[in-house]
Design a protein around this motif. Structure first.
Motif, mmCIF file in Angstrom:
data_model
loop_
_atom_site.group_PDB
_atom_site.id
_atom_site.type_symbol
_atom_site.label_atom_id
_atom_site.label_comp_id
_atom_site.label_asym_id
_atom_site.label_seq_id
_atom_site.Cartn_x
_atom_site.Cartn_y
_atom_site.Cartn_z
ATOM 1 N N GLN A 1 0.659 -1.518 -0.282
ATOM 2 C CA GLN A 1 -0.048 0.068 0.237
ATOM 3 C C GLN A 1 0.848 1.394 0.209
ATOM 4 O O GLN A 1 1.872 1.552 0.862
ATOM 5 C CB GLN A 1 -1.106 -0.405 1.584
ATOM 6 C CG GLN A 1 -1.757 1.378 1.402
ATOM 7 C CD GLN A 1 -3.054 0.879 2.372
ATOM 8 O OE1 GLN A 1 -2.606 -0.215 2.770
ATOM 9 N NE2 GLN A 1 -4.294 1.700 2.602
ATOM 10 N N VAL A 2 0.011 2.370 -1.142
ATOM 11 C CA VAL A 2 1.299 3.721 -0.778
ATOM 12 C C VAL A 2 1.384 4.576 0.457
ATOM 13 O O VAL A 2 0.238 4.661 0.803
ATOM 14 C CB VAL A 2 1.720 4.282 -2.165
ATOM 15 C CG1 VAL A 2 -0.693 5.206 -2.193
ATOM 16 C CG2 VAL A 2 1.828 4.932 -2.618
ATOM 17 N N GLN A 3 2.557 5.072 0.464
ATOM 18 C CA GLN A 3 2.185 5.480 1.435
ATOM 19 C C GLN A 3 1.719 7.283 0.964
ATOM 20 O O GLN A 3 3.224 7.174 0.236
ATOM 21 C CB GLN A 3 3.743 5.552 2.297
ATOM 22 C CG GLN A 3 3.570 4.553 2.914
ATOM 23 C CD GLN A 3 2.932 3.757 3.778
ATOM 24 O OE1 GLN A 3 2.289 4.478 4.794
ATOM 25 N NE2 GLN A 3 2.237 2.402 3.776
ATOM 26 N N LEU A 4 1.441 7.657 2.445
ATOM 27 C CA LEU A 4 1.237 9.652 1.453
ATOM 28 C C LEU A 4 2.061 10.434 2.127
ATOM 29 O O LEU A 4 1.336 10.424 3.682
ATOM 30 C CB LEU A 4 -0.339 9.690 0.718
ATOM 31 C CG LEU A 4 -1.165 8.692 0.217
ATOM 32 C CD1 LEU A 4 -2.425 9.038 -0.294
ATOM 33 C CD2 LEU A 4 -0.047 8.950 -1.518
ATOM 34 N N VAL A 5 2.870 11.303 2.497
ATOM 35 C CA VAL A 5 3.364 12.741 3.226
ATOM 36 C C VAL A 5 2.819 14.181 2.890
ATOM 37 O O VAL A 5 3.239 14.187 1.110
ATOM 38 C CB VAL A 5 4.453 12.794 2.924
ATOM 39 C CG1 VAL A 5 5.391 13.366 3.738
ATOM 40 C CG2 VAL A 5 4.275 10.725 3.790
ATOM 41 N N GLU A 6 1.951 14.975 2.794
ATOM 42 C CA GLU A 6 1.556 16.120 2.770
ATOM 43 C C GLU A 6 2.838 16.936 3.040
ATOM 44 O O GLU A 6 3.056 16.726 3.676
ATOM 45 C CB GLU A 6 -0.100 16.231 2.576
ATOM 46 C CG GLU A 6 -0.861 15.514 2.738
ATOM 47 C CD GLU A 6 -1.469 14.211 3.767
ATOM 48 O OE1 GLU A 6 -2.254 14.624 3.472
ATOM 49 O OE2 GLU A 6 -0.509 13.859 4.634
ATOM 50 N N SER A 7 2.635 17.998 2.425
ATOM 51 C CA SER A 7 3.516 18.964 2.656
ATOM 52 C C SER A 7 3.207 20.220 1.919
ATOM 53 O O SER A 7 2.541 20.401 1.322
ATOM 54 C CB SER A 7 5.246 19.354 2.640
ATOM 55 O OG SER A 7 5.274 18.747 1.040
ATOM 56 N N GLY A 8 3.583 21.822 2.016
ATOM 57 C CA GLY A 8 3.048 22.454 1.607
ATOM 58 C C GLY A 8 2.300 23.535 3.234
ATOM 59 O O GLY A 8 1.495 25.085 1.749
ATOM 60 N N GLY A 9 1.621 22.913 3.706
ATOM 61 C CA GLY A 9 0.760 23.965 4.487
ATOM 62 C C GLY A 9 1.330 25.328 5.623
ATOM 63 O O GLY A 9 2.298 25.239 5.540
ATOM 64 N N GLY A 10 0.686 25.851 6.110
ATOM 65 C CA GLY A 10 1.340 26.836 7.034
ATOM 66 C C GLY A 10 -0.366 28.051 6.925
ATOM 67 O O GLY A 10 -1.149 27.954 6.689
ATOM 68 N N SER B 1 -5.367 4.674 0.673
ATOM 69 C CA SER B 1 -4.727 5.275 1.376
ATOM 70 C C SER B 1 -3.948 7.103 1.399
ATOM 71 O O SER B 1 -4.867 8.023 1.168
ATOM 72 C CB SER B 1 -3.402 5.297 0.636
ATOM 73 O OG SER B 1 -2.626 3.708 -0.137
ATOM 74 N N TRP B 2 -4.449 6.983 2.846
ATOM 75 C CA TRP B 2 -4.753 9.431 3.818
ATOM 76 C C TRP B 2 -3.172 9.573 4.224
ATOM 77 O O TRP B 2 -2.188 8.924 4.342
ATOM 78 C CB TRP B 2 -5.806 8.588 4.761
ATOM 79 C CG TRP B 2 -6.730 8.934 4.544
ATOM 80 C CD1 TRP B 2 -7.159 7.368 4.569
ATOM 81 C CD2 TRP B 2 -7.866 9.210 4.079
ATOM 82 N NE1 TRP B 2 -8.218 7.443 3.820
ATOM 83 C CE2 TRP B 2 -8.894 8.779 4.044
ATOM 84 C CE3 TRP B 2 -7.532 10.987 4.139
ATOM 85 C CZ2 TRP B 2 -9.849 9.181 3.514
ATOM 86 C CZ3 TRP B 2 -8.729 11.334 3.646
ATOM 87 C CH2 TRP B 2 -10.099 10.462 3.642
ATOM 88 N N GLY B 3 -2.611 10.305 3.335
ATOM 89 C CA GLY B 3 -1.683 11.383 4.289
ATOM 90 C C GLY B 3 -1.751 11.218 5.313
ATOM 91 O O GLY B 3 -2.845 11.579 6.469
ATOM 92 N N GLN B 4 -0.693 12.071 6.556
ATOM 93 C CA GLN B 4 -1.283 12.486 8.105
ATOM 94 C C GLN B 4 -1.863 14.003 8.025
ATOM 95 O O GLN B 4 -2.162 14.494 8.816
ATOM 96 C CB GLN B 4 0.233 12.193 8.457
ATOM 97 C CG GLN B 4 1.091 13.461 8.484
ATOM 98 C CD GLN B 4 1.285 14.342 6.822
ATOM 99 O OE1 GLN B 4 1.133 12.937 6.486
ATOM 100 N NE2 GLN B 4 2.062 15.126 6.928
ATOM 101 N N GLY B 5 -1.853 14.967 6.951
ATOM 102 C CA GLY B 5 -2.640 16.151 6.833
ATOM 103 C C GLY B 5 -1.640 17.550 7.289
ATOM 104 O O GLY B 5 -0.521 17.091 7.902
ATOM 105 N N THR B 6 -2.018 17.547 6.757
ATOM 106 C CA THR B 6 -1.250 19.585 6.513
ATOM 107 C C THR B 6 -1.870 20.559 6.954
ATOM 108 O O THR B 6 -3.428 20.575 6.169
ATOM 109 C CB THR B 6 0.413 19.830 5.610
ATOM 110 O OG1 THR B 6 0.726 21.088 5.339
ATOM 111 C CG2 THR B 6 -0.839 20.205 4.335
ATOM 112 N N GLN B 7 -1.664 21.362 7.859
ATOM 113 C CA GLN B 7 -2.823 22.741 8.422
ATOM 114 C C GLN B 7 -2.295 23.885 7.573
ATOM 115 O O GLN B 7 -1.352 23.797 7.445
ATOM 116 C CB GLN B 7 -2.040 22.740 9.855
ATOM 117 C CG GLN B 7 -2.930 23.966 10.556
ATOM 118 C CD GLN B 7 -4.163 23.725 10.566
ATOM 119 O OE1 GLN B 7 -4.850 22.668 10.954
ATOM 120 N NE2 GLN B 7 -5.528 24.445 10.011
ATOM 121 N N VAL B 8 -3.763 23.697 7.472
ATOM 122 C CA VAL B 8 -3.201 25.174 6.730
ATOM 123 C C VAL B 8 -4.671 26.777 7.662
ATOM 124 O O VAL B 8 -5.491 26.175 7.474
ATOM 125 C CB VAL B 8 -3.908 25.569 5.242
ATOM 126 C CG1 VAL B 8 -4.798 26.373 4.645
ATOM 127 C CG2 VAL B 8 -3.246 24.232 4.355
#
Length: 120
Positions: free
Chosen positions: A1-10, A109-116
């Motif tokens: 299963q693919v792992q997902l990683v988010e980035s870019g929030g802020g 698959s879900w990523g861990q989330g990034t806060q905006v």
């Protein structure tokens, strides 16, 4: 299963822009659906934008005209370009991917989330 990683929030001011990225641990070519979803406290997670394997794109009404979803099969990544941000865009943004294994079974698959956070 693919792992997902988010980035870019802020944190960004109203009217500003952010670009979210979702990096997959493997190929996204086989993904039938990839989406960005937003979670706000006290509300259900909602789909902001989605893109299918055939590059059919859909946006939530609130995102139409301001957000752009895209994906790059070479980089195994998905993106969400967000412009003209509003305070109501604030939330945790999740990357989601779905692969249809059979008529009745899908791999999700879900990523861990990034806060905006959009300040007024």
């Amino acid at each position: 299963q693919v792992q997902l990683v988010e980035s870019g929030g802020g944190l960004v001011q109203t009217g500003g822009s952010l670009r979210l990225s979702c990096a997959a641990s493997g190929s996204i070519d086989g993904m039938d659906l990839m989406s960005w979803l937003r979670q706000v406290p006290g509300k259900e997670r909602e789909t902001v934008a989605s893109i299918t394997k055939a590059d059919v794109i859909n946006y939530a009404e609130s995102a139409e005209g301001r957000f752009t979803i895209s994906r790059d099969s070479v980089k195994n990544s998905m993106y969400l370009q967000m412009s003209r941000l509003k305070p109501e865009d604030t939330g945790i943004y999740y990357c989601y991917a779905e692969r249809h294994l059979s008529a009745h079974h899908s791999q999700r698959s879900w990523g861990q989330g990034t806060q905006v956070t959009v300040g007024s």
